[in-house]
Write a protein that holds these residues in place. Structure first.
Motif, PDB file in Angstrom:
ATOM      1  N   MET A 221       0.833  -1.200   0.000  1.00 49.79           N
ATOM      2  CA  MET A 221       0.000   0.000   0.000  1.00 49.79           C
ATOM      3  C   MET A 221       0.871   1.254   0.000  1.00 49.79           C
ATOM      4  O   MET A 221       0.581   2.223  -0.720  1.00 49.79           O
ATOM      5  CB  MET A 221      -0.914  -0.002   1.217  1.00 49.79           C
ATOM      6  CG  MET A 221      -1.876   1.176   1.263  1.00 49.79           C
ATOM      7  SD  MET A 221      -3.002   1.226  -0.142  1.00 49.79           S
ATOM      8  CE  MET A 221      -3.972  -0.270   0.182  1.00 49.79           C
ATOM      9  N   ARG A 224       2.240   1.644  -3.371  1.00 52.53           N
ATOM     10  CA  ARG A 224       1.172   2.102  -4.256  1.00 52.53           C
ATOM     11  C   ARG A 224       0.916   3.595  -4.086  1.00 52.53           C
ATOM     12  O   ARG A 224       0.721   4.324  -5.063  1.00 52.53           O
ATOM     13  CB  ARG A 224      -0.100   1.307  -3.918  1.00 52.53           C
ATOM     14  CG  ARG A 224      -1.349   1.778  -4.629  1.00 52.53           C
ATOM     15  CD  ARG A 224      -1.361   1.353  -6.050  1.00 52.53           C
ATOM     16  NE  ARG A 224      -2.650   1.617  -6.668  1.00 52.53           N
ATOM     17  CZ  ARG A 224      -2.830   1.692  -7.970  1.00 52.53           C
ATOM     18  NH1 ARG A 224      -1.791   1.531  -8.765  1.00 52.53           N
ATOM     19  NH2 ARG A 224      -4.003   1.922  -8.483  1.00 52.53           N
ATOM     20  N   ILE A 225       0.937   4.057  -2.855  1.00 52.08           N
ATOM     21  CA  ILE A 225       0.723   5.483  -2.596  1.00 52.08           C
ATOM     22  C   ILE A 225       1.843   6.314  -3.213  1.00 52.08           C
ATOM     23  O   ILE A 225       1.606   7.364  -3.822  1.00 52.08           O
ATOM     24  CB  ILE A 225       0.612   5.727  -1.084  1.00 52.08           C
ATOM     25  CG1 ILE A 225      -0.686   5.108  -0.547  1.00 52.08           C
ATOM     26  CG2 ILE A 225       0.645   7.218  -0.773  1.00 52.08           C
ATOM     27  CD1 ILE A 225      -0.804   5.155   0.952  1.00 52.08           C
ATOM     28  N   ARG A 226       3.088   5.843  -3.054  1.00 50.13           N
ATOM     29  CA  ARG A 226       4.214   6.573  -3.671  1.00 50.13           C
ATOM     30  C   ARG A 226       4.069   6.609  -5.190  1.00 50.13           C
ATOM     31  O   ARG A 226       4.329   7.637  -5.832  1.00 50.13           O
ATOM     32  CB  ARG A 226       5.528   5.919  -3.268  1.00 50.13           C
ATOM     33  CG  ARG A 226       5.916   6.125  -1.815  1.00 50.13           C
ATOM     34  CD  ARG A 226       7.362   5.746  -1.596  1.00 50.13           C
ATOM     35  NE  ARG A 226       7.585   4.337  -1.871  1.00 50.13           N
ATOM     36  CZ  ARG A 226       7.499   3.364  -0.963  1.00 50.13           C
ATOM     37  NH1 ARG A 226       7.175   3.649   0.291  1.00 50.13           N
ATOM     38  NH2 ARG A 226       7.731   2.111  -1.290  1.00 50.13           N
ATOM     39  N   ALA A 229       1.325   9.031  -6.101  1.00 50.44           N
ATOM     40  CA  ALA A 229       1.763  10.411  -5.917  1.00 50.44           C
ATOM     41  C   ALA A 229       2.661  10.855  -7.073  1.00 50.44           C
ATOM     42  O   ALA A 229       2.519  11.970  -7.595  1.00 50.44           O
ATOM     43  CB  ALA A 229       2.490  10.558  -4.584  1.00 50.44           C
TER      44      ALA A 229
END
Length: 440
Positions: A221, A224-226, A229
């Motif tokens: 997760m 995935r967020i990086r 972004a």
């Protein structure tokens, strides 16, 4: 009961025996042998990592390089688990962490390894796989060797028992002809058991590898967020660049012509009473300026979202690109529906950029475009017979396509060896609308 069950007098063999396949068993044996060889390679890598950690001297030394080798070995193991057992093992969420500057000593090296969860997992895996993974992969091979040993004893066990004291096969003491034959029978039974166990051991090994190497859900997760972004930032930058391009084109093109047309009409208004002949020329000039401004506005709109793409979909829009491409281009499409508009637009402009590169740089005589939807993704493949040598790391065009596709979690793969051919493959996750609807 089926015919086979009736022939056996109502006896129905177990599922494992019904599903037995000699070919699958032999393939499993070969794969188990390869996995055992990988465990031996892991043992060598573990020695290299431990040696690099224990090496005296300042800095981290060879530890990052050794862990890169471990990561490469783990990547090969993931690939084999996927191809041989159908077990998907997620890759590392990110690259190896940078080595801290100025750190020295064994403690600093261990701390560097243990600071990153994925590096720590790979380190533990490379230490344990030579034992746990190696023994698991060796199990069917051990059954084969044991079975061959039993068959050998069936022929030579009596002679050997006379020379050796206390010769055994498993729980059977080989003391005469009867026990030697019993050892041979047990050995023969182990051979099909090994063929039955081999593919199952390969799958168990893949599950064990996934348990050792798969990142935790929280790490996936975070990665995935990086990624989101970074892609959203790139999307914003791309959008702003597109807006500036539109503003520049409007200011330098259509706006300038419209201003000139207004000045021309103003001059015509002043001359209307005094020089009607000059007014006729100014009106003709104004008409030409309006036509040129309209054409520039149409080109600008076509660059934002082509009408053929909006009206007829991706397949016909790509065919239109192929018709104007200077290289003879063939299009094959199998799309039972339409992707959503942003995905269509991204795929269209990516194909347009690639065909532009083919016409300018590839030196190709022919090109092929294939569009299809499979496994929940739009796959677009562009192939040309040019001289090759395309590299996304060196070209801004391919890098721009990568950034455009990354906005939709899409990927770009380029295969372009020297001498060609060049194959550019794009995948964009999406769903297709039904032919009767206009959106996903």
């Amino acid at each position: 009961m089926d015919d086979r069950t009736a022939q056996l007098g109502g006896f129905r063999p177990p599922e494992a025996i019904r599903g037995f396949s000699v070919a699958a068993g032999l393939t499993g044996l070969r794969r188990a042998s390869a996995l055992h060889g990988m465990s031996v390679a892991a043992f060598g890598r573990s020695l290299a990592v431990c040696g690099a950690i224990s090496l005296m001297g300042p800095g981290l030394g060879l530890v990052p390089r050794a862990m890169e080798g471990v990561r490469g070995l783990a990547a090969r193991q993931r690939d084999r688990a996927r191809r041989w057992a159908g077990v998907e093992i997620p890759g590392p969420p990110g690259p190896l962490p940078p080595a801290p500057e100025g750190a020295s000593g064994i403690v600093a090296r261990y701390r560097w390894i243990m600071s990153d969860p994925q590096v720590r997992r790979e380190y533990v895996w490379v230490l344990t796989d030579p034992v746990a993974g190696g023994l698991l992969a060796f199990l069917p091979l051990a059954l084969v060797l044991s079975g061959l040993w039993g068959v050998f004893l069936a022929f030579f066990g009596v002679r050997l028992s006379a020379e050796w004291d206390g010769l055994w096969y498993a729980f059977v003491p080989v003391e005469g002809r009867a026990t030697a034959v019993l050892a041979g029978v047990l050995g023969l039974l182990q051979l099909p058991l090994a063929l039955w166990a081999a593919p199952r051991v390969v799958r168990r090994h893949a599950l064990y590898t996934r348990a050792m190497l798969a990142p935790a859900e929280s790490e996936l997760m975070a990665g995935r967020i990086r990624h989101l972004a970074a892609t959203r930032s790139a999307a914003v930058d791309t959008q702003m660049a597109e807006i500036r391009r539109i503003e520049r084109d409007l200011h330098d093109g259509a706006q300038a012509r419209l201003v000139a047309m207004g000045m021309t009409l103003d001059a015509a208004e002043r001359l209307l009473e005094t020089d009607p002949g000059a007014v006729r020329g100014l009106l003709a000039e104004a008409r030409q300026s309006s036509s040129a401004a309209l054409e520039e506005l149409r080109d600008l709109v076509r660059g934002i979202h082509p009408p053929v793409l909006a009206d007829r979909g991706l397949t016909d829009a790509v065919r239109a690109l192929a018709m104007v491409c200077p290289v003879r281009t063939e299009v094959r499409a199998d799309l039972p529906g339409r992707p959503e508009m942003p995905v269509e637009s991204a795929a269209y402009f990516a194909v347009s950029e690639i065909l532009t590169n083919v016409g300018k740089h590839a030196g190709a005589g022919r090109a092929w475009i294939e569009l299809r939807h499979e496994d929940g993704a739009l796959r677009v493949t562009v192939t040309d017979d040019g001289h090759g040598g395309a590299d996304a790391a060196r070209g801004t065009g391919l890098r721009g396509i990568e950034r455009r596709l990354a906005t939709f979690d899409g990927v770009l793969a380029v295969s372009s060896p020297a001498g060609g051919p060049t194959i550019v493959t794009m995948e964009i996750p999406c769903v297709l609308s039904s032919p009767k609807t206009t959106s996903c």
